[in-house]
Design a protein around this motif. Sequence first.
Motif, mmCIF file in Angstrom:
data_model
loop_
_atom_site.group_PDB
_atom_site.id
_atom_site.type_symbol
_atom_site.label_atom_id
_atom_site.label_comp_id
_atom_site.label_asym_id
_atom_site.label_seq_id
_atom_site.Cartn_x
_atom_site.Cartn_y
_atom_site.Cartn_z
ATOM 1 N N CYS A 164 3.763 6.583 -10.179
ATOM 2 C CA CYS A 164 3.242 5.519 -11.046
ATOM 3 C C CYS A 164 3.001 6.037 -12.457
ATOM 4 C CB CYS A 164 1.952 4.936 -10.471
ATOM 5 S SG CYS A 164 2.224 4.065 -8.908
ATOM 6 N N CYS A 192 -4.447 5.805 -5.561
ATOM 7 C CA CYS A 192 -3.727 5.505 -6.794
ATOM 8 C C CYS A 192 -4.026 4.066 -7.188
ATOM 9 C CB CYS A 192 -2.223 5.695 -6.599
ATOM 10 S SG CYS A 192 -1.263 4.990 -7.963
ATOM 11 N N CYS A 226 -0.872 8.113 -8.981
ATOM 12 C CA CYS A 226 0.037 9.108 -8.397
ATOM 13 C C CYS A 226 1.130 9.460 -9.410
ATOM 14 C CB CYS A 226 0.638 8.568 -7.104
ATOM 15 S SG CYS A 226 1.868 7.284 -7.364
ATOM 16 N N GLU A 231 -2.480 2.120 -9.023
ATOM 17 C CA GLU A 231 -1.326 1.226 -9.142
ATOM 18 C C GLU A 231 -0.726 0.875 -7.782
ATOM 19 O OE1 GLU A 231 -0.402 -0.032 -12.100
ATOM 20 O OE2 GLU A 231 -1.941 1.141 -13.138
ATOM 21 N N CYS A 232 -0.481 1.897 -6.913
ATOM 22 C CA CYS A 232 0.272 1.616 -5.682
ATOM 23 C C CYS A 232 -0.553 1.857 -4.417
ATOM 24 C CB CYS A 232 1.546 2.461 -5.629
ATOM 25 S SG CYS A 232 1.217 4.199 -5.270
HETATM 26 ZN ZN ZN Z 1 0.944 5.191 -7.352
#
Ligand code: ZN
Length: 248
Positions: free
Chosen positions: A178, A153, A175, A155-156
């Motif tokens: 996010c 992912c 994901c 973002e995370c």
């Molecule tokens: Zn994520």
Amino acid sequence: MKIQTDGLILKQQNIGEQDKLVTILTRDLGVVRAFVRSGKNLRNSKNSPTSLLCYSKISLYKTKDSFVVDDASVNEMFFSLRFDMERVALAQYFCELAMHICPSEQRADAQLSLILNALFLLTEKKKDPQLVKACVELRLACLAGFMPDLIMCRECGAYETEQMYFVFDKGTIVCSDCFAKKPSPSSVGLDTGLTQALRHIVFSEDKKLFAFNLSDKGLEKLNYITETYICRVLERDFPTLHFYKTIR
Ligand SMILES: [Zn+2]
């Protein structure tokens, strides 16, 4: 300058009464346009090795501003492909794609091998054409420097959740958590099977590229993703793709 190479004929155009201009995906020089003198003449030995979808040994020489086919002989004609409308339409799409995404004036070993393998698979009818198509589209994009970032992912950093999203304009995955926080309009949901299939196409070694399975529904969605992605990165449409889709 004379060059000996192997190449797949991607396109042929008639020039005047006798000659042809062909576009070839060559191993040594990438995409090359070359004249075939008297190439339309059926008795000319260069006629059939320089016809569409023929993979040939080709000897080229370079004049001041163009290439000329000096000699050519057939390696493989993919003959049985020609009796199957759907598969031949797909093969022609691969050719059009290659013309626009493969390099010129530099080696194109990986691209040529990829397309030849795809044509062999279409000929043998052992793989679903839709699976072959998705592999060719995404792998050609990767070879041209447009590899999507599918590791985790964006973002995370989550490696895998039940649902992930592929974001077309960035070529990334996020994901579901996010995505819920920051939805992207140009995206499509992926179940774990699709996430794995995309990763397989991007990361597998050449020999194993086509060795995976997906349900018919999964393959449809995979193809939507790979064709949308490649048309976006190349910023163009492919008439041969539209034709393939109308007849399948
Ligand atoms: Zn994520």
